[in-house]
Design a protein around this motif. Structure first.
Motif, PDB file in Angstrom:
ATOM      1  N   CYS A 225     -35.613  64.464 -25.221  1.00  0.00           N
ATOM      2  CA  CYS A 225     -36.092  66.093 -26.226  1.00  0.00           C
ATOM      3  C   CYS A 225     -34.867  65.002 -27.095  1.00  0.00           C
ATOM      4  O   CYS A 225     -34.806  66.495 -27.897  1.00  0.00           O
ATOM      5  N   LEU A 226     -33.960  64.950 -26.417  1.00  0.00           N
ATOM      6  CA  LEU A 226     -32.770  64.046 -27.254  1.00  0.00           C
ATOM      7  C   LEU A 226     -33.047  63.015 -28.222  1.00  0.00           C
ATOM      8  O   LEU A 226     -31.984  63.086 -29.464  1.00  0.00           O
ATOM      9  N   ARG A 227     -33.668  62.010 -27.783  1.00  0.00           N
ATOM     10  CA  ARG A 227     -33.549  61.763 -28.587  1.00  0.00           C
ATOM     11  C   ARG A 227     -34.618  61.491 -29.842  1.00  0.00           C
ATOM     12  O   ARG A 227     -35.204  60.873 -31.326  1.00  0.00           O
TER      13      ARG A 227
ATOM     14  N   ILE B  59     -37.504  69.217 -28.374  1.00  0.00           N
ATOM     15  CA  ILE B  59     -36.367  69.919 -28.222  1.00  0.00           C
ATOM     16  C   ILE B  59     -36.811  71.898 -28.425  1.00  0.00           C
ATOM     17  O   ILE B  59     -35.870  71.824 -27.737  1.00  0.00           O
ATOM     18  N   LEU B  60     -38.349  71.829 -29.067  1.00  0.00           N
ATOM     19  CA  LEU B  60     -38.474  73.191 -29.143  1.00  0.00           C
ATOM     20  C   LEU B  60     -39.235  74.145 -28.221  1.00  0.00           C
ATOM     21  O   LEU B  60     -39.540  74.873 -27.404  1.00  0.00           O
ATOM     22  N   LYS B  61     -39.508  72.513 -27.456  1.00  0.00           N
ATOM     23  CA  LYS B  61     -41.023  72.997 -26.229  1.00  0.00           C
ATOM     24  C   LYS B  61     -39.660  73.911 -24.773  1.00  0.00           C
ATOM     25  O   LYS B  61     -38.280  73.197 -23.892  1.00  0.00           O
TER      26      LYS B  61
ATOM     27  N   ILE C 242     -23.838  73.255 -23.911  1.00  0.00           N
ATOM     28  CA  ILE C 242     -25.459  73.285 -24.000  1.00  0.00           C
ATOM     29  C   ILE C 242     -25.898  73.693 -25.072  1.00  0.00           C
ATOM     30  O   ILE C 242     -26.854  72.915 -26.357  1.00  0.00           O
ATOM     31  N   GLY C 243     -25.773  74.699 -25.061  1.00  0.00           N
ATOM     32  CA  GLY C 243     -26.280  75.443 -26.925  1.00  0.00           C
ATOM     33  C   GLY C 243     -25.791  74.568 -27.669  1.00  0.00           C
ATOM     34  O   GLY C 243     -27.006  74.675 -28.404  1.00  0.00           O
ATOM     35  N   GLY C 244     -24.415  74.280 -28.203  1.00  0.00           N
ATOM     36  CA  GLY C 244     -23.853  73.699 -28.909  1.00  0.00           C
ATOM     37  C   GLY C 244     -25.024  72.453 -29.187  1.00  0.00           C
ATOM     38  O   GLY C 244     -25.193  71.800 -30.761  1.00  0.00           O
ATOM     39  N   LEU C 245     -25.197  71.604 -27.970  1.00  0.00           N
ATOM     40  CA  LEU C 245     -25.738  70.043 -28.164  1.00  0.00           C
ATOM     41  C   LEU C 245     -27.163  70.738 -28.972  1.00  0.00           C
ATOM     42  O   LEU C 245     -27.484  69.079 -29.555  1.00  0.00           O
ATOM     43  N   VAL C 246     -28.249  71.406 -28.199  1.00  0.00           N
ATOM     44  CA  VAL C 246     -29.163  71.566 -28.922  1.00  0.00           C
ATOM     45  C   VAL C 246     -29.277  72.556 -30.345  1.00  0.00           C
ATOM     46  O   VAL C 246     -30.291  71.380 -31.441  1.00  0.00           O
ATOM     47  N   ARG C 247     -28.282  73.281 -30.538  1.00  0.00           N
ATOM     48  CA  ARG C 247     -28.165  73.159 -32.265  1.00  0.00           C
ATOM     49  C   ARG C 247     -27.858  71.677 -33.382  1.00  0.00           C
ATOM     50  O   ARG C 247     -28.503  71.880 -34.442  1.00  0.00           O
ATOM     51  N   SER C 248     -27.378  71.210 -32.609  1.00  0.00           N
ATOM     52  CA  SER C 248     -26.944  70.405 -33.348  1.00  0.00           C
ATOM     53  C   SER C 248     -28.561  68.617 -33.869  1.00  0.00           C
ATOM     54  O   SER C 248     -28.133  68.990 -34.630  1.00  0.00           O
ATOM     55  N   LYS C 249     -28.719  69.323 -32.587  1.00  0.00           N
ATOM     56  CA  LYS C 249     -30.432  68.220 -33.180  1.00  0.00           C
ATOM     57  C   LYS C 249     -31.168  69.286 -33.774  1.00  0.00           C
ATOM     58  O   LYS C 249     -31.695  68.743 -34.753  1.00  0.00           O
TER      59      LYS C 249
ATOM     60  N   LYS D 256     -35.467  79.697 -42.947  1.00  0.00           N
ATOM     61  CA  LYS D 256     -36.268  80.714 -42.550  1.00  0.00           C
ATOM     62  C   LYS D 256     -35.533  81.860 -41.617  1.00  0.00           C
ATOM     63  O   LYS D 256     -35.027  83.051 -40.800  1.00  0.00           O
ATOM     64  N   TYR D 257     -35.569  81.122 -40.149  1.00  0.00           N
ATOM     65  CA  TYR D 257     -35.062  81.311 -38.792  1.00  0.00           C
ATOM     66  C   TYR D 257     -33.447  81.002 -38.780  1.00  0.00           C
ATOM     67  O   TYR D 257     -32.960  80.611 -40.145  1.00  0.00           O
ATOM     68  N   ASP D 258     -32.918  80.891 -36.739  1.00  0.00           N
ATOM     69  CA  ASP D 258     -31.296  80.674 -37.294  1.00  0.00           C
ATOM     70  C   ASP D 258     -31.366  79.596 -35.680  1.00  0.00           C
ATOM     71  O   ASP D 258     -31.344  80.207 -34.780  1.00  0.00           O
ATOM     72  N   ALA D 259     -31.085  78.035 -35.876  1.00  0.00           N
ATOM     73  CA  ALA D 259     -30.715  77.505 -35.262  1.00  0.00           C
ATOM     74  C   ALA D 259     -29.675  77.618 -34.467  1.00  0.00           C
ATOM     75  O   ALA D 259     -30.335  77.029 -33.245  1.00  0.00           O
ATOM     76  N   ALA D 260     -29.187  78.100 -34.491  1.00  0.00           N
ATOM     77  CA  ALA D 260     -27.891  78.275 -33.682  1.00  0.00           C
ATOM     78  C   ALA D 260     -28.544  79.581 -32.391  1.00  0.00           C
ATOM     79  O   ALA D 260     -28.376  79.582 -31.583  1.00  0.00           O
ATOM     80  N   THR D 261     -28.771  80.346 -32.989  1.00  0.00           N
ATOM     81  CA  THR D 261     -29.448  81.656 -32.165  1.00  0.00           C
ATOM     82  C   THR D 261     -30.937  80.978 -31.049  1.00  0.00           C
ATOM     83  O   THR D 261     -30.354  81.486 -30.122  1.00  0.00           O
ATOM     84  N   ARG D 262     -31.687  80.535 -32.131  1.00  0.00           N
ATOM     85  CA  ARG D 262     -32.434  79.897 -31.123  1.00  0.00           C
ATOM     86  C   ARG D 262     -32.099  78.810 -29.319  1.00  0.00           C
ATOM     87  O   ARG D 262     -32.574  79.188 -28.921  1.00  0.00           O
ATOM     88  N   ALA D 263     -31.125  78.314 -30.673  1.00  0.00           N
ATOM     89  CA  ALA D 263     -30.327  77.435 -29.357  1.00  0.00           C
ATOM     90  C   ALA D 263     -30.015  78.007 -28.473  1.00  0.00           C
ATOM     91  O   ALA D 263     -29.444  78.211 -26.655  1.00  0.00           O
ATOM     92  N   ASP D 264     -29.195  79.188 -28.310  1.00  0.00           N
ATOM     93  CA  ASP D 264     -28.201  79.607 -27.969  1.00  0.00           C
ATOM     94  C   ASP D 264     -29.349  80.764 -27.004  1.00  0.00           C
ATOM     95  O   ASP D 264     -28.984  81.002 -25.581  1.00  0.00           O
TER      96      ASP D 264
END
Length: 473
Positions: free
Chosen positions: A359-361, A367-369, A390-397, A410-418
């Motif tokens: 999911c990182l590659r 990474i949304l699953k 870990i949330g920061g890593l997901v957000r970066s992707k 529309k959505y917010d990547a930081a909030t979703r990852a967090d």
């Protein structure tokens, strides 16, 4: 009676409007911020590029004339809504709940009654709504309630979400105040806690289909999902189906549920569940327009105000291990995006098992699953990562160019990852996730093994009890 006649009936219009917080004779009075219709007509008539179309409250009549599945906004002008969603899913036979509703809903009944008892024990009022595959539990707290400030004090907003809340665009006809944004996040934290209470309860005597948080894959390929995902998105992006709305999901999304389901299963009706009707009654009524109108005579769809019950839930939450974990989680900040090239981007996924690194590659869509995020959280915690990072890593992707289009405008990547990283790490730290399925065999049964015989063993990445105790929360 056909669909149009059903939607024109005064009792149905009254109950739909009641759930939206107002009167059908004056849709401008609705407290919902907006309405959403779901219909294939929007695409056919070139009204919208998708089957979803958001409109103002005043277009209530127009939506009903289109025979839509009717949704109201979670964003409310006078209240903060609490929504708990439980739904059956089956990855092998997506139409199972439609073809065998008695079987599925009776299998769900034990969980339903446990949820009801937990709400009752806490003194919480709620409205229970039967959908095509499960239930929504709805309640509200007035922004004028003294408990509103308690709720808001629990919340935490990412800077990126604060910026979105301070602008008007699309559905946002006015800004989202910091208070209501914080209260919405606080409601999500409380429902995480409530779900934890339910999982603790399920340890005693529950032997049914697996119960998961989010659409986590299971080896059985079916589960009951407790869905809190709306609290991982901006308040203005989520909506909820109205009681006495048509339910045509299985006919609209034929790619998911199959053409046989669309052809053989009639239009259904979303219904409030009360103690005066049996489960068999509701399963019959939801297929009959006239019976649904009769039900509408005697059952309210007003969303109950819940200040007293929510105050008790807040007090219980503040004494909990999960509350301590949430404080620990938010005391750390993710790395500033300017530092990502030497922090999150610098992380080498080759040190991870292939099924975790995948999911990182290839972040889009993997990474949304939820299953991938949960296993990434489990693995990186074992390697000593702070869960916030870990949330920061997901957000970066999510914020890199992996073909996301305008998704994160529309959505917010930081909030979703967090949200997902906090949720799944919280389940670990409170003992709700025992990692029983964190092994190579289970991963393969779920369909998430990308390289058999890779040389890694997922079992080696389980956190020990001592490692969990060493965390300062």
């Amino acid at each position: 009676m056909d669909i149009s006649e059903f939607y024109r009936h005064p009792l149905i219009r009254y109950r739909l409007a009641e759930y939206c917080g107002g009167s059908d004779s004056d849709p401008a009075s609705f407290t919902t911020a907006y309405l959403v219709g779901v219909s294939e007509k929007f695409v056919r008539e070139k009204i919208s590029p998708t089957v979803y179309f958001s409109v103002s409250r005043e277009q209530f009549d127009w939506l009903l004339e289109k025979n839509v599945d009717l949704f109201r906004a979670v964003w409310d002008r006078e209240n903060i809504l609490g929504i708990l969603d439980i739904e059956y899913f089956n990855l092998n036979y997506p139409g199972e709940a439609y073809f065998n509703p008695q079987k599925i809903f009776y299998q769900m009944e034990d969980i339903y009654q446990r949820i009801v008892r937990l709400f009752t024990d806490l003194g919480m009022n709620y409205l229970s709504i039967m959908t095509g595959q499960g239930y929504h539990f709805s309640f509200r707290i007035s922004k004028k309630s003294p408990v509103f400030s308690q709720l808001a004090s629990l919340g935490y907003l990412e800077d990126t979400l604060k910026a979105k809340y301070n602008t008007t665009q699309g559905r946002r006809k006015h800004i989202v105040s910091t208070g209501e944004g914080m209260a919405f996040q606080g409601m999500g934290l409380l429902l995480e806690y409530f779900v934890g209470l339910l999982f603790k309860n399920l340890r005693f005597g529950y032997t049914g289909i697996p119960v998961v948080v989010g659409d986590l894959a299971t080896g059985q390929h079916e589960a009951f999902s407790l869905d809190l995902s709306m609290y991982g998105d901006p308040i203005y992006m989520r909506d909820v189906r109205c009681p006495f709305s048509l339910y045509q999901k299985h006919k609209i999304f034929t790619t998911k549920f199959g053409s046989d389901t669309a052809r053989q299963i009639p239009v259904l009706i979303t219904l409030p569940r009360t103690s005066h009707r049996t489960l068999d009654d509701l399963l019959s009524i939801r297929r009959d327009f006239n019976k649904a109108i009769s039900l509408a005579e005697n059952v309210s769809t007003a969303i109950p105000e819940n200040s007293a019950g929510l105050s008790r839930l807040i007090s219980s939450y503040k004494r909990s291990q999960l509350f301590r974990f949430h404080k620990f989680y938010n005391q750390t900040k993710v790395d500033d995006p300017g530092k990502w090239p030497t922090t999150y981007d610098f992380f080498n996924p080759q040190i991870l098992p292939p099924c975790i690194a995948h999911c990182l590659r290839e972040p889009n869509p993997h990474i949304l699953k939820p299953t991938n995020i949960q296993n990434l959280v489990r693995t990186l915690l074992k390697l000593g990562w702070h869960p916030k990072h870990i949330g920061g890593l997901v957000r970066s992707k999510l914020e890199r160019d992996y073909g996301w289009g305008n998704e994160w405008f529309k959505y917010d990547a930081a909030t979703r990852a967090d949200f997902y990283c906090r949720l799944y790490s919280g389940l670990l730290f409170t003992g709700r996730d025992q990692e029983d399925d964190f092994n190579c065999l289970s991963q393969a049964e779920k369909g998430y093994c990308w390289k058999p015989n890779c040389g890694f063993k997922l079992e080696n990445y389980k956190l020990t009890q001592q490692e969990l105790k060493n965390f300062p929360c």
